[in-house]
Design an enzyme around this catalytic site. Structure first.
Site, short mmCIF file in Angstrom:
data_model
loop_
_atom_site.label_atom_id
_atom_site.label_comp_id
_atom_site.label_asym_id
_atom_site.label_seq_id
_atom_site.Cartn_x
_atom_site.Cartn_y
_atom_site.Cartn_z
N GLU A 1 -3.70 7.46 -4.10
CA GLU A 1 -3.65 6.19 -3.37
C GLU A 1 -3.40 5.04 -4.33
O GLU A 1 -4.09 4.92 -5.35
CB GLU A 1 -4.96 5.96 -2.62
CG GLU A 1 -4.97 4.66 -1.80
CD GLU A 1 -6.30 4.41 -1.12
OE1 GLU A 1 -6.33 4.22 0.10
OE2 GLU A 1 -7.33 4.41 -1.84
N TYR B 1 0.85 -1.19 0.00
CA TYR B 1 0.00 0.00 0.00
C TYR B 1 0.89 1.24 0.00
O TYR B 1 1.86 1.32 0.76
CB TYR B 1 -0.90 0.02 1.24
CG TYR B 1 -1.78 1.25 1.35
CD1 TYR B 1 -3.06 1.26 0.81
CD2 TYR B 1 -1.32 2.41 1.98
CE1 TYR B 1 -3.86 2.39 0.89
CE2 TYR B 1 -2.11 3.54 2.06
CZ TYR B 1 -3.39 3.53 1.52
OH TYR B 1 -4.17 4.64 1.60
#
Length: 404
Positions: free
Chosen positions: A207, A119
């Site tokens: 993101e 991530y």
């Protein structure tokens, strides 16, 4: 402003960031043609909506056991089948609410042989006034769950925009993702590229979930690929980015919010039954709070700004009344730059045009307040005047209860 996944990837690609090959599609035929241009034999068909959780989502029109909004396909026939099931149907995810969102676009990408998932995100950290880069080894999962259950697996690196991205920032990201060797160096380069893209595009949020490490090839080389990404941009800076502004998909936005933006109104629909029209964001927030304090709920946030015209106020009034949940309206204006008589003219004009059928309470204070009150009093409309904010909130709540 948000963009679709395929649009975000196109932007990142301009900064040299590696992404899997893929093609956007508006029709089933375009989806199949896009797949034909990919190496195969594994394809991924992705619904393009402005919401997360697509893979775990469900289509309203399909059986309960049908697959979600991200599907694997092992042939062109499967690509076609998935496209037919997805396009035009309503995808419900954890972020869309029960109403879901209609899928009007697809993104067909090449399959990736994945070794590990990570991530990586960037956002504006308002607390420090810096850019934050958030990294975690727990990719492919809801980052909120990771933050709640294993917060130690999340690392935040802050970057002073006055100083810019430095080599030690890249090393910190690579260290947080526990990468070594060639992948460590690739990660450092990727972090620098992401920062460049973030700043140059006036991003608010970028993101990547997941960022994937591919399985090594025959020479033992692996790569880092952006498998899924979201990007949102500062709406106030879009005039500097016409290419990004052209990516806006108004079908993904609330029609009332789209209409409001055309009049330069700040409007956000909420779940209550009392419409609000206020000048100034702080006063708008206070107005919503005092409505709740009196036992009701606001139907919207609407800031007409400090330089509103009669036409702008009329448009704001109409937008509020288009919401069928609105059972009453509270107008709260403190006239500094904004003059109370202009607000009053707009209220009267709008109320007559839309044939007002719900209670209306108006609190005016400030520049030309008496002239504004006179306009309302002589309008012949059933407008309830209020002396202050507390009085206005009590009156609109009572009027709505009485009308129910």
């Amino acid at each position: 402003m948000n963009v679709h996944e395929y649009q975000a990837k196109e932007l990142l690609k301009e900064y040299g960031i590696a992404i899997p090959a893929g093609h956007a599609a508006l029709t089933v035929e375009e989806a199949v043609e896009g797949a034909k241009r990919l190496p195969g034999p594994l394809y991924v068909v992705k619904a393009q909506i402005h919401a997360g959780g697509r893979g775990k989502g469900k289509f309203k029109e399909l059986p309960e056991d049908a697959k979600g909004g991200v599907r694997l396909a092992f042939s062109l026939d499967e690509v076609e089948s998935h496209a037919k099931e997805m396009l035009g149907n309503t995808l419900v995810t954890i972020q869309t609410g029960d109403e879901g969102k209609q899928v009007n676009r697809l993104y067909v990408t090449d399959g990736v042989d994945i070794e590990s998932e990570y991530y990586l995100a960037m956002l504006v950290d308002r607390a420090s006034g810096q850019v934050a880069m958030v990294a975690s080894t727990e990719g492919g999962m809801d980052i909120e769950d990771v933050a709640h259950n294993t917060p130690e697996k999340i690392t935040t690196i802050t970057i002073d925009p006055a100083q810019g991205f430095m080599p030690h920032h890249g090393r910190a990201v690579a260290f947080a993702l526990e990468l070594s060797g060639a992948l460590n160096k690739k990660c450092q380069k990727l972090a620098a590229q992401l920062y460049q893209a973030f700043m140059a595009s006036d991003c608010e949020m970028l993101e990547i979930n997941p960022l994937v490490e591919t399985k090594p090839d025959s020479d033992g080389n692996a790569d880092l690929l952006v498998l899924d990404t979201k990007m949102s941009f500062d709406g106030n800076a879009l005039y500097r980015h016409k290419t990004i502004e052209a990516m806006r998909d108004e079908t993904e936005e609330d029609p009332a919010e789209v209409e409001a933006s055309q009049y330069d109104l700040a409007y956000i629909k909420l779940d209550g039954n009392i419409g609000c029209m206020v000048n100034g964001a702080g006063l708008a927030m206070a107005t919503m709070d005092i409505i709740k304090l009196n036992g009701a709920f606001p139907a919207n946030f609407l800031d007409v700004g400090g330089g509103a015209t009669t036409e702008k106020v009329t448009a704001a009034f109409k937008i509020i009344l288009k919401d069928p949940a609105v059972e009453g309206i509270l107008v709260n204006i403190f006239g500094g730059i904004m003059k109370c008589d202009i607000i009053a003219d707009g209220i009267v004009q709008a109320a007559k045009e839309v044939n007002l059928s719900v209670p209306l309470v108006v609190r005016l204070e400030g520049t030309n307040v008496q002239a504004g009150k006179d306009i309302l009093a002589n309008s012949g409309l059933p407008i309830v005047a209020a002396d202050d904010l507390g009085d206005a909130a009590k009156k609109i709540v009572a009027e709505v209860k009485q009308a129910a």
